[in-house]
Design an enzyme around this catalytic site. Structure first.
Site, PDB file in Angstrom:
ATOM      1  N   CYS A 164     -11.488  78.862 -82.544  1.00 52.16           N
ATOM      2  CA  CYS A 164     -12.752  78.610 -83.237  1.00 52.16           C
ATOM      3  C   CYS A 164     -13.717  78.021 -82.206  1.00 52.16           C
ATOM      4  CB  CYS A 164     -12.554  77.688 -84.446  1.00 52.16           C
ATOM      5  SG  CYS A 164     -11.840  76.073 -84.078  1.00 52.16           S
ATOM      6  N   TRP A 165     -14.669  77.214 -82.640  1.00 50.27           N
ATOM      7  CA  TRP A 165     -15.679  76.721 -81.710  1.00 50.27           C
ATOM      8  C   TRP A 165     -15.075  75.867 -80.603  1.00 50.27           C
ATOM      9  CZ3 TRP A 165     -19.846  77.090 -79.160  1.00 50.27           C
ATOM     10  CH2 TRP A 165     -20.465  75.984 -78.584  1.00 50.27           C
TER      11      TRP A 165
END
Length: 360
Positions: free
Chosen positions: A99-100
């Protein structure tokens, strides 16, 4: 307790990106802005859902936001796991999720996958770690610890230089495809026929050109097309632009008849009237009202050969001559793509051989 195995980006790169399947669990807009090469997007939250959770986080705090996230995601878990299963089973490779920054979203998706009996890994640091790596490559490595010889291919509009480069790339020459990464042909009309142009970001551009360096195994040579500092809406990294300015320069220079026909065959200027008219309005300050009106009339009357010829001679060529470097090391003339490509290859092989001999 579930054991979630994390993998370091450095280890992934050493083993090879093509050795893994990547699943980006961020929202579609985050994925579109940039992502790891070869990744597929299976978002835990879509853009609207992410906005809802983000608003709750700001107004009510982290615990309320997480609970809302669980509420949104829970009904989708079977659907998400079926998509993950398809990736895992189809590619038969170790699958890495991110993810980020390697936080809650990838943690949750890996946990769901483990519970579903799917063996997946988590990228430590997430996309943020990858973005930092690419940034450091251009800011700290390229031109410093890694300084390849740069061969720059110049040529007027319609000379097929982009076609040459992409053919060379398919034949495993170390080509950095700048226009492909920018989804732009590097001119006022350069966005025409480039559907990906609207999605290009500076980050995605840098990722794509870094990937070209990576898949060439950081070759001692790189081959690029002669470009200005800005291509479409993105900008060349300073390190690469400096290397290009000090490169070995090849000019490909076919006849005007070849260029007109190649432009008609490949850029199809008559396929998008609105884009053509938008571009013509932008060059009025260079050509003046009379010339632009003449071009407009050629186009409206479907006199496409006259349109392209006059556009090349009156607009593109004067600008291009100003952009050429002072020193051209090799010039290639030709009347067919096959002849031009053959001549360019002979020069490239000669450069490679001379460099090897001089370093023995």
């Amino acid at each position: 307790m579930l054991y979630i195995e994390e993998v370091l980006l450095d280890d992934v790169l050493k083993k090879g990106l093509s050795s893994f399947s990547f699943i980006d669990v961020r929202s579609p807009s985050e994925f579109l802005a940039d992502h790891l090469p070869y990744a597929v997007n299976i978002p835990l939250l879509n853009d609207e859902e992410r906005a809802i959770v983000g608003k709750i986080y700001k107004t009510k705090g982290v615990h309320s936001a997480k609970f809302k996230g669980i509420e949104i995601v829970s009904p989708k878990i079977p659907f998400l796991m079926n998509r993950v299963k398809n990736v895992v089973n189809k590619n038969k490779k170790d699958t890495i999720m991110y993810c980020w920054r390697g936080g809650d979203r990838s943690e949750a998706m890996v946990a769901f996958s483990k519970l579903a009996g799917l063996n997946v890994l988590k990228l430590k640091g997430g996309y943020k770690a990858f973005r930092k790596f690419v940034f450091n490559f251009f800011e700290c490595q390229l031109g410093f610890s890694y300084r390849p010889k740069t061969i720059v291919i110049y040529g007027p509009t319609g000379s097929a230089k982009t076609s040459f480069l992409r053919t060379l790339k398919l034949e495993n020459f170390p080509v950095i495809d700048l226009e492909g990464a920018a989804a732009h042909k590097g001119s006022t009309f350069g966005f025409i026929g480039e559907p990906d142009f609207k999605h290009v970001t500076q980050k995605s551009f840098e990722t794509k050109i870094w990937k070209d360096f990576y898949i060439s195994n950081y070759n001692n040579f790189v081959i690029v097309e002669g470009e200005s500092k800005k291509i479409g809406k993105v900008t060349l990294p300073n390190s690469l632009y400096t290397l290009m300015k000090n490169g070995i320069n090849i000019l490909v220079n076919p006849s005007i008849d070849f260029r007109v026909q190649y432009t008609l065959d490949n850029y199809l200027p008559y396929s998008d009237e609105n884009s053509i008219f938008t571009a013509l309005s932008k060059i009025k300050k260079y050509l003046g009202y009379r010339k632009v009106t003449e071009l407009y009339n050629y186009f409206k009357q479907k006199q496409y050969t006259d349109f392209v010829y006059n556009l090349l001679v009156n607009y593109y060529d004067p600008l291009y001559k100003k952009s050429l470097p002072n020193k051209i090391d090799y010039t290639v003339t030709y009347e067919s793509i096959e002849e031009g490509l053959k001549n360019v290859k002979e020069i490239l092989v000669s450069i490679f051989d001379n460099y090897t001999i001089s370093n023995i």
